[in-house]
Design an enzyme around this catalytic site. Structure first.
Site, PDB file in Angstrom:
ATOM      1  N   ASP A   1       0.821  -1.200   0.000  1.00  0.00           N
ATOM      2  CA  ASP A   1       0.000   0.000   0.000  1.00  0.00           C
ATOM      3  C   ASP A   1       0.866   1.265   0.000  1.00  0.00           C
ATOM      4  O   ASP A   1       1.934   1.298   0.608  1.00  0.00           O
ATOM      5  CB  ASP A   1      -0.904  -0.006   1.234  1.00  0.00           C
ATOM      6  CG  ASP A   1      -2.062   0.963   1.117  1.00  0.00           C
ATOM      7  OD1 ASP A   1      -2.372   1.400  -0.003  1.00  0.00           O
ATOM      8  OD2 ASP A   1      -2.662   1.292   2.163  1.00  0.00           O
ATOM      9  N   GLY A   2       0.356   2.292  -0.674  1.00  0.00           N
ATOM     10  CA  GLY A   2       1.006   3.592  -0.623  1.00  0.00           C
ATOM     11  C   GLY A   2       1.728   4.022  -1.882  1.00  0.00           C
ATOM     12  O   GLY A   2       2.420   5.043  -1.882  1.00  0.00           O
TER      13      GLY A   2
ATOM     14  N   ASN B   1      -9.934  -2.088  -6.416  1.00  0.00           N
ATOM     15  CA  ASN B   1      -9.039  -1.268  -7.250  1.00  0.00           C
ATOM     16  C   ASN B   1      -9.487  -1.212  -8.705  1.00  0.00           C
ATOM     17  O   ASN B   1      -9.150  -0.284  -9.438  1.00  0.00           O
ATOM     18  CB  ASN B   1      -7.608  -1.820  -7.219  1.00  0.00           C
ATOM     19  CG  ASN B   1      -6.921  -1.683  -5.877  1.00  0.00           C
ATOM     20  OD1 ASN B   1      -6.022  -2.447  -5.564  1.00  0.00           O
ATOM     21  ND2 ASN B   1      -7.350  -0.727  -5.055  1.00  0.00           N
TER      22      ASN B   1
ATOM     23  N   LEU C   1      -7.264  -4.569   7.281  1.00  0.00           N
ATOM     24  CA  LEU C   1      -6.953  -5.643   6.334  1.00  0.00           C
ATOM     25  C   LEU C   1      -7.581  -5.417   4.965  1.00  0.00           C
ATOM     26  O   LEU C   1      -7.095  -5.945   3.965  1.00  0.00           O
ATOM     27  CB  LEU C   1      -7.433  -6.993   6.884  1.00  0.00           C
ATOM     28  CG  LEU C   1      -6.599  -7.606   8.000  1.00  0.00           C
ATOM     29  CD1 LEU C   1      -7.174  -8.958   8.389  1.00  0.00           C
ATOM     30  CD2 LEU C   1      -5.152  -7.757   7.580  1.00  0.00           C
TER      31      LEU C   1
END
Length: 258
Positions: free
Chosen positions: A39-40, A87, A214
């Site tokens: 993530d990120g 996503n 999560l």
């Protein structure tokens, strides 16, 4: 004359600290299976003043490095969540290059020939070109190598629903009625139809970027997992971040609900 470049003082301090962290990890308590929520990437890119695709590309480069760290301990299974079903709702201008980056990453891992690859997710939902790449990579690599699960178009709830449907279809094909199935169904029956069937559940789940949830990652399998949330964005995830996660895990007393 030695012409090798000298390491900076900061670099030397980093190495000393990394070695210290490694000494603090109990080698008898290294996780067999690590799940990672990558993530990120977008936030890293925006902090750098770069387009989102640059974050995904930089994050893809980080994968090989982290897998090498895992091999060194050694970890037996690594699950990488590269693309969630949620996503897939992103704008095409981001989603198309992201899927292209994932495809190239998987092909590089396959060409390396050192990992046993398995694909987790509903590939009917993604670009056909990427689906073809994933199908070609699925269950390839040396049988005794570290397993790398590639989670693409993956959702934990959807995985459980798919497992139940597959089990019911299997039982119907065997001529068993609903009442009999209801009496006899076990946890093991569902587990045998999950994407990760035959693998140990994740001992440790790492999520980067500071988010502490999560988001549906390995919902069934992570019932007794330990969690480590790291503030660093995935493209900036460092060796010392990884070692801190292992140190934290090895210091915990795992009760598995007991």
């Amino acid at each position: 004359m030695n012409t090798a470049p000298k390491k900076s003082k900061l670099g030397l301090l980093y190495e000393i600290y990394a070695r210290r962290l490694a000494r603090e990890i109990d080698p008898g308590k290294v996780p067999a299976h690590i799940g990672i929520i990558l993530d990120g990437n977008r936030r890293w890119a925006r902090a750098e003043g770069a387009p989102d695709v640059k974050g995904h590309q930089r994050g893809a480069l980080k994968i090989r490095e982290v897998l090498e760290w895992c091999e060194a301990w050694p970890v037996r299974v690594v699950t990488l969540w590269m693309l969630s079903i949620d996503n897939l709702q992103r704008d095409a201008t981001e989603l198309e290059p992201l899927q292209d980056t994932i495809g190239k990453t998987v092909q590089r891992l396959q060409r390396a020939g050192k990992y046993r690859l398995r694909v987790l997710g509903d590939t009917s939902l993604i670009d056909p070109k990427l689906a073809e790449i994933l199908a070609a990579a699925h269950e390839t690599g040396p049988a005794e190598a570290m397993v790398v699960n590639i989670a693409v178009a993956y959702g934990g709830r959807q995985e459980i629903v798919a497992a139940v449907k597959e089990y019911l279809h299997e039982q119907a094909a065997a001529g068993r009625g609903l009442a009999q199935v209801e009496r006899e169904i076990t946890l093991e029956d569902i587990e045998a139809h999950l994407y990760t069937k035959g693998q140990p559940d994740p001992d440790l789940v790492i999520r980067t970027s500071g988010e502490q949830r999560l988001s549906g990652f390995l919902l069934w399998q992570s019932a007794n997992s330990e969690f480590y949330f790291c503030e660093t964005y995935w493209p900036s995830f460092r060796h010392i971040d990884f070692l801190r996660a292992l140190r934290d895990y090895s210091s915990r007393e795992r009760r598995n609900g007991k």
